[in-house]
Structure formats: structure tokens, C-alpha cells
Motif scaffolding. Structure first.
Motif, PDB file in Angstrom:
ATOM      1  N   GLN A 145       0.834  -1.203   0.000  1.00 58.53           N
ATOM      2  CA  GLN A 145       0.000   0.000   0.000  1.00 58.53           C
ATOM      3  C   GLN A 145       0.871   1.256   0.000  1.00 58.53           C
ATOM      4  OE1 GLN A 145      -2.360  -0.661   3.501  1.00 58.53           O
ATOM      5  NE2 GLN A 145      -3.791  -2.037   2.452  1.00 58.53           N
ATOM      6  N   ALA A 148       2.501   1.634  -3.464  1.00 61.46           N
ATOM      7  CA  ALA A 148       1.502   2.093  -4.441  1.00 61.46           C
ATOM      8  C   ALA A 148       1.214   3.582  -4.257  1.00 61.46           C
ATOM      9  CB  ALA A 148       0.219   1.284  -4.293  1.00 61.46           C
ATOM     10  N   ALA A 149       1.138   4.045  -3.023  1.00 64.11           N
ATOM     11  CA  ALA A 149       0.874   5.464  -2.767  1.00 64.11           C
ATOM     12  C   ALA A 149       2.030   6.327  -3.281  1.00 64.11           C
ATOM     13  CB  ALA A 149       0.660   5.696  -1.278  1.00 64.11           C
ATOM     14  N   GLU A 151       4.168   5.514  -5.683  1.00 65.19           N
ATOM     15  CA  GLU A 151       4.164   5.447  -7.150  1.00 65.19           C
ATOM     16  C   GLU A 151       3.074   6.334  -7.740  1.00 65.19           C
ATOM     17  OE1 GLU A 151       4.015   1.225  -7.834  1.00 65.19           O
ATOM     18  OE2 GLU A 151       6.199   1.112  -8.043  1.00 65.19           O
ATOM     19  N   ARG A 152       1.895   6.418  -7.079  1.00 71.28           N
ATOM     20  CA  ARG A 152       0.832   7.301  -7.565  1.00 71.28           C
ATOM     21  C   ARG A 152       1.263   8.762  -7.487  1.00 71.28           C
ATOM     22  NH1 ARG A 152      -2.569   3.749  -4.777  1.00 71.28           N
ATOM     23  NH2 ARG A 152      -2.635   5.123  -2.979  1.00 71.28           N
ATOM     24  N   ARG A 153       1.948   9.131  -6.412  1.00 69.84           N
ATOM     25  CA  ARG A 153       2.425  10.506  -6.260  1.00 69.84           C
ATOM     26  C   ARG A 153       3.439  10.890  -7.323  1.00 69.84           C
ATOM     27  NH1 ARG A 153       4.061  10.131  -0.432  1.00 69.84           N
ATOM     28  NH2 ARG A 153       2.163   9.272   0.349  1.00 69.84           N
ATOM     29  N   LYS A 154       4.272   9.914  -7.721  1.00 70.20           N
ATOM     30  CA  LYS A 154       5.310  10.189  -8.712  1.00 70.20           C
ATOM     31  C   LYS A 154       4.744  10.332 -10.125  1.00 70.20           C
ATOM     32  CE  LYS A 154       9.471   8.622  -6.564  1.00 70.20           C
ATOM     33  NZ  LYS A 154      10.734   7.986  -6.781  1.00 70.20           N
ATOM     34  N   SER A 155       3.611   9.681 -10.384  1.00 72.59           N
ATOM     35  CA  SER A 155       3.090   9.740 -11.765  1.00 72.59           C
ATOM     36  C   SER A 155       2.053  10.807 -11.940  1.00 72.59           C
ATOM     37  CB  SER A 155       2.485   8.412 -12.161  1.00 72.59           C
ATOM     38  OG  SER A 155       1.581   7.934 -11.210  1.00 72.59           O
TER      39      SER A 155
END
Length: 155
Positions: A145, A148-149, A151-155
Motif C-alpha cells: 500500500q 503504491a501510494a 508510485e501514484r504521487r510520482k506519476s
């Protein structure tokens, strides 16, 4: 003394076998599938089985010095978290192998040395292999989790 009627000695042997089998399994394509599975679908199920309490007890004993590389640092570097995920997978697979080894030894000990010895194998296997597996899965889910958080911030 026969190692097959000594639950503590057999537990340590299961740890050693688990480490070596994990090293062999890492070279196989099936390793990702094995290390990516979860025993329970819901994170709360682990908590109902007392994994959080087991973790607190574990951290209060000298056993906390094992697997020191499985600590989430304040610096949440993505690559570092992915490395921690690999260490968690290795610890989990090693304990699953140890669990299977101890189950076989438990059956043998129960049949040849009686229920008293067999029950000691069961207790040590649950505390020394099954709960560490569940703890690693619990931590792995939380780590996934977090990754994933990030990675979401980076994209």
C-alpha cells in the motif's frame, strides 16, 4: 539425543532448511507467485489472529535483532521500499518452508514419540513459523500500500 524428538532443535533445523530452500527457489520462475500470495484476503483477519500482538511481543524480545533489514525507514525512498519487499518475501518463504518441514517432523514425532512430543512440535511450529509467516504477510500488505501510494504521487 535424537533431533527428531527435540522440538527446539528441529525448529532451528527447519529455519536452516527454509533459508537454503528459499535461496534455491529464488532462481525459479515460480518464486514471484509464491512470495506474492496472501493467506487471508483481508488485513483485519491477520489482526483477529493476533498478529499485531505477536509483533509487539517479538519486538520486546531479543528476536527483534533478526531481520533488521525489514524496517521501514523515515526516508520513504521507493527503491529502498522495494528492497525491503524482497527481504520480506525471503523471510516469508523461508518460514513457509520451515513450516512444512516442521509439519512433517511433527507427524513423525507424534507417531513415534507420542502426543506430548508431537504437541510441543505443533506449538513451536505455530509460534516459530506460522505466526512469522502471517506477520510477514501483514507487513507485506502494508508495504504494498505504501509503495503504491508513492508510485501514484510520482506519476
Amino acid at each position: 539425543m535424537n533431533i527428531l524428538n527435540n522440538a527446539v532443535a528441529m525448529m532451528f533445523l527447519s529455519f536452516i532448511i527454509g533459508v537454503f530452500v528459499d535461496l534455491a527457489l529464488r532462481r525459479m520462475a515460480i518464486y514471484e507467485s509464491i512470495s506474492g500470495r496472501f493467506l487471508f484476503a483481508d488485513e483485519k483477519t491477520y489482526e483477529r489472529f493476533g498478529v499485531a500482538l505477536y509483533r509487539k511481543i517479538l519486538l520486546a524480545t531479543p528476536l527483534r535483532f533478526f531481520n533488521t533489514q525489514i524496517k521501514i525507514p523515515k526516508n520513504r525512498d521507493l527503491q529502498l521500499l522495494k528492497d525491503i519487499r524482497k527481504h520480506i518475501a525471503a523471510a516469508e518463504v523461508s518460514h513457509w518452508v520451515g513450516f512444512v518441514v516442521m509439519m512433517v517432523a511433527t507427524i513423525y514425532a507424534w507417531m513415534n514419540f507420542g502426543p506430548k512430543i508431537g504437541l510441543s512440535f505443533v506449538v513451536l511450529n505455530v509460534l516459530g513459523n506460522l505466526y512469522p509467516c502471517m506477520l510477514q504477510q501483514y507487513n507485506k500488505r502494508r508495504l504494498y500500500q505504501l509503495i503504491a501510494a508513492i508510485e501514484r504521487r510520482k506519476s
